[in-house]
Design an enzyme around this catalytic site. Structure first.
Site, PDB file in Angstrom:
ATOM      1  N   ASP A 236      -6.927   1.898   9.535  1.00 18.58           N
ATOM      2  CA  ASP A 236      -6.740   1.948   8.076  1.00 18.58           C
ATOM      3  C   ASP A 236      -7.187   0.613   7.517  1.00 18.58           C
ATOM      4  O   ASP A 236      -7.657  -0.260   8.258  1.00 18.58           O
ATOM      5  CB  ASP A 236      -5.257   2.207   7.745  1.00 18.58           C
ATOM      6  CG  ASP A 236      -4.333   1.076   8.171  1.00 18.58           C
ATOM      7  OD1 ASP A 236      -4.816   0.092   8.772  1.00 18.58           O
ATOM      8  OD2 ASP A 236      -3.128   1.168   7.897  1.00 18.58           O
ATOM      9  N   ASP A 238      -5.533  -2.462   5.167  1.00 21.85           N
ATOM     10  CA  ASP A 238      -4.290  -2.948   4.558  1.00 21.85           C
ATOM     11  C   ASP A 238      -4.602  -4.030   3.533  1.00 21.85           C
ATOM     12  O   ASP A 238      -5.378  -4.943   3.816  1.00 21.85           O
ATOM     13  CB  ASP A 238      -3.374  -3.537   5.653  1.00 21.85           C
ATOM     14  CG  ASP A 238      -3.146  -2.561   6.791  1.00 21.85           C
ATOM     15  OD1 ASP A 238      -2.402  -1.590   6.596  1.00 21.85           O
ATOM     16  OD2 ASP A 238      -3.738  -2.764   7.886  1.00 21.85           O
ATOM     17  N   ASP A 317      -3.394   1.123   2.891  1.00 19.35           N
ATOM     18  CA  ASP A 317      -2.013   0.722   2.592  1.00 19.35           C
ATOM     19  C   ASP A 317      -2.037  -0.451   1.621  1.00 19.35           C
ATOM     20  O   ASP A 317      -2.814  -1.395   1.805  1.00 19.35           O
ATOM     21  CB  ASP A 317      -1.282   0.269   3.870  1.00 19.35           C
ATOM     22  CG  ASP A 317      -0.952   1.435   4.792  1.00 19.35           C
ATOM     23  OD1 ASP A 317      -1.082   2.591   4.356  1.00 19.35           O
ATOM     24  OD2 ASP A 317      -0.567   1.173   5.947  1.00 19.35           O
TER      25      ASP A 317
HETATM   26  N1  DCT Z   1       3.846  -4.069  10.109  1.00 15.06           N
HETATM   27  C1  DCT Z   1       5.075  -4.503   9.637  1.00 15.06           C
HETATM   28  N2  DCT Z   1       6.169  -3.722   9.790  1.00 15.06           N
HETATM   29  C2  DCT Z   1       6.056  -2.520  10.392  1.00 15.06           C
HETATM   30  C3  DCT Z   1       4.810  -2.048  10.857  1.00 15.06           C
HETATM   31  C4  DCT Z   1       3.709  -2.858  10.688  1.00 15.06           C
HETATM   32  O1  DCT Z   1       5.169  -5.592   9.107  1.00 15.06           O
HETATM   33  N3  DCT Z   1       7.157  -1.780  10.546  1.00 15.06           N
HETATM   34  C5  DCT Z   1       2.692  -4.953   9.963  1.00 15.06           C
HETATM   35  C6  DCT Z   1       2.110  -5.343  11.286  1.00 15.06           C
HETATM   36  C7  DCT Z   1       0.670  -4.999  11.192  1.00 15.06           C
HETATM   37  C8  DCT Z   1       0.427  -4.641   9.742  1.00 15.06           C
HETATM   38  O2  DCT Z   1       1.683  -4.308   9.200  1.00 15.06           O
HETATM   39  C9  DCT Z   1      -0.558  -3.547   9.553  1.00 15.06           C
HETATM   40  O3  DCT Z   1      -0.190  -2.400  10.309  1.00 15.06           O
HETATM   41  P1  DCT Z   1      -1.282  -1.473  10.968  1.00 15.06           P
HETATM   42  O4  DCT Z   1      -2.330  -1.125   9.977  1.00 15.06           O
HETATM   43  O5  DCT Z   1      -0.563  -0.358  11.634  1.00 15.06           O
HETATM   44  O6  DCT Z   1      -1.855  -2.407  12.116  1.00 15.06           O
HETATM   45  P2  DCT Z   1      -3.261  -3.121  12.276  1.00 15.06           P
HETATM   46  O7  DCT Z   1      -3.002  -4.314  13.109  1.00 15.06           O
HETATM   47  O8  DCT Z   1      -3.889  -3.327  10.946  1.00 15.06           O
HETATM   48  O9  DCT Z   1      -4.069  -2.084  13.151  1.00 15.06           O
HETATM   49  P3  DCT Z   1      -5.332  -1.193  12.731  1.00 15.06           P
HETATM   50  O10 DCT Z   1      -6.491  -2.115  12.844  1.00 15.06           O
HETATM   51  O11 DCT Z   1      -5.378  -0.077  13.700  1.00 15.06           O
HETATM   52  O12 DCT Z   1      -5.078  -0.727  11.337  1.00 15.06           O
HETATM   53 MG    MG Z   2      -4.314  -1.717   9.622  1.00 16.36          MG
END
Ligand code: DCT
Ligand code: MG
Length: 390
Positions: A236, A238, A317
């Site tokens: 995704d 962020d 997100d």
């Molecule tokens: N995060 C957080 N609390 C959570 C879950 C996630 O603070 N309960 C944080 C940690 C990583 C960040 O949010 C973004 O989450 P993801 O998009 O799931 O992870 P990513 O490292 O960006 O992985 P991807 O590259 O697959 O999106």
């Molecule tokens: Mg991410």
């Protein structure tokens, strides 16, 4: 894999010194989480203290360990799963590929079980337990079902236990009522299960920025998550939004969503209003989502696709913390999950502080203000690592 055969052809395994040093020599190694982590060990047991580049030299081992971790997560065994995730994280931080088992001797978080797996892969090219899992019907089905946006391990297990094995069976099962998120997950499955590239993330940043500035010209947008850490692909994109005045963080996301709607690029939105309350801090559960205003979206990204369509669906997100919580939120949303977990553990065990996405507290006094200079110091130090943490 060659190191085993090479070392065996010489008659004995060749120990090779791993030149890898902890980031902060001030960390007291006696308080290492792992009993086998010896003072001479150069690798820190905390992910937040390990310099880790995007270049994983030990993928053959870390892939296997992550399958074992994922399988345990599917069974609800979070504790043992974490041990495999930690082991994989340590191997990812190594500056080069392991050449012999002895090299793992002084590494933290690598117990006998992990070492046996590494040894088996080194000798046979694969691990029989991992192969067994990869062929296991339950694992395969859980992996398939939980790859749908909105389907967590509990729902995936429920569907598996009811004898369902394919998407077709789920969608044709009359007793299953998909929620809004799952419906969108199935509808855009093909698009959103395709990795998002950095180029696509940059294109989305322009779209998000335009919408944010349109509704609040003084707000700013930064990319966070995996792309902030320098990853080339993600599941995704962020973004974190900074608003300069108190209260603006509560109104900006609904307005941005409306803007996307008016541009006909909104395919799905789930807005979660802020439940942030300073009096309830700090939270002790790492898994608990933070309390900031946030939304989970699926947006239309315009551009020629292999499918012949001129757009693709992308998961996005957005989080909008209050200004005075921005630094903590940015740090928390930068990930990776294990980095964040270890950062909190480090703060707690090595510095006597409680850290989460909202705040850094002094554990002894619970006094937030006293922690401010510490937080600046931590954040400054961590900013250096932000692009290197996996
Ligand atoms: N995060 C957080 N609390 C959570 C879950 C996630 O603070 N309960 C944080 C940690 C990583 C960040 O949010 C973004 O989450 P993801 O998009 O799931 O992870 P990513 O490292 O960006 O992985 P991807 O590259 O697959 O999106
Ligand atoms: Mg991410």
């Amino acid at each position: 894999i060659s190191w085993f055969t090479e070392s065996m052809s010489a008659g004995r395994p060749v120990p090779v010194e791993i030149r890898h040093y902890i980031q902060n020599p001030a960390v007291d190694q006696r308080s290492c989480a792992h009993p086998s982590a010896k003072p001479e060990s150069a690798v820190s047991p905390y992910a937040c203290q390990r310099r880790t580049t995007l270049n994983n030299h030990n993928k053959i081992f870390t892939d296997a360990l992550e399958v074992l971790a994922e399988n345990l997560e599917f069974c609800g065994n979070q504790g043992p799963s974490l041990a495999f995730r930690r082991a994989a994280s340590v191997l990812k931080s190594l500056p080069e590929a392991l050449r012999c088992l002895e090299e793992t001797q002084h590494l933290p978080c690598l117990g006998e079980h992990c070492r046996a797996i590494i040894e088996e892969i080194s000798e046979c090219g694969s691990c029989s337990r991992v192969e067994e899992i990869l062929n296991d019907e339950r694992y395969r089905t859980m992996k398939l079902f939980s790859s749908v946006f909105g389907v967590g391990p509990k729902t995936a297990e429920n569907w598996f236990c009811r004898g369902l094995r394919t998407f077709e069976q789920v969608l044709n099962e009359p007793s299953i009522r998909l929620n809004r998120m799952q419906t969108a997950g199935f509808l855009f499955y093909e698009d959103i299960s395709k990795p998002v590239s950095r180029t696509e993330a940059s294109a989305l940043k322009i779209i998000v920025e335009e919408a944010v500035i349109c509704v609040n010209p003084s707000a700013t947008v930064s990319i966070t998550g995996g792309f902030r850490r320098g990853k080339e692909f993600g599941h995704d994109v962020d973004f974190i939004i900074k608003t300069p005045e108190a209260g603006q963080e509560d109104t900006i996301l609904p307005a941005v969503i409306e803007r996307f709607k008016s541009q006909s690029i909104l395919l799905y939105s789930d807005l979660q209003e802020s439940t942030f309350d300073l009096r309830q801090l700090p939270t002790h559960r790492f898994e608990a989502m933070d309390h900031f205003s946030k939304c989970f979206l699926i947006l239309k990204l315009k551009g020629e696709q292999e499918t012949g369509r001129d757009w693709r669906a992308v998961r996005v997100d957005l989080v909008a913390p209050p200004l005075e919580r921005y630094a903590y939120a940015l740090l928390g949303w930068s990930g990776s999950t294990l980095f964040e977990r270890d950062l909190r553990r480090f703060a707690r065990l090595e510095r006597g502080k409680l850290l989460d996405n909202h705040v850094l507290y002094d554990k002894a006094t619970y006094f937030q203000e006293a922690a401010i200079s510490m937080s600046k110091c931590i954040l400054r130090g961590i900013a250096k690592l932000c692009l290197m943490k996996y």
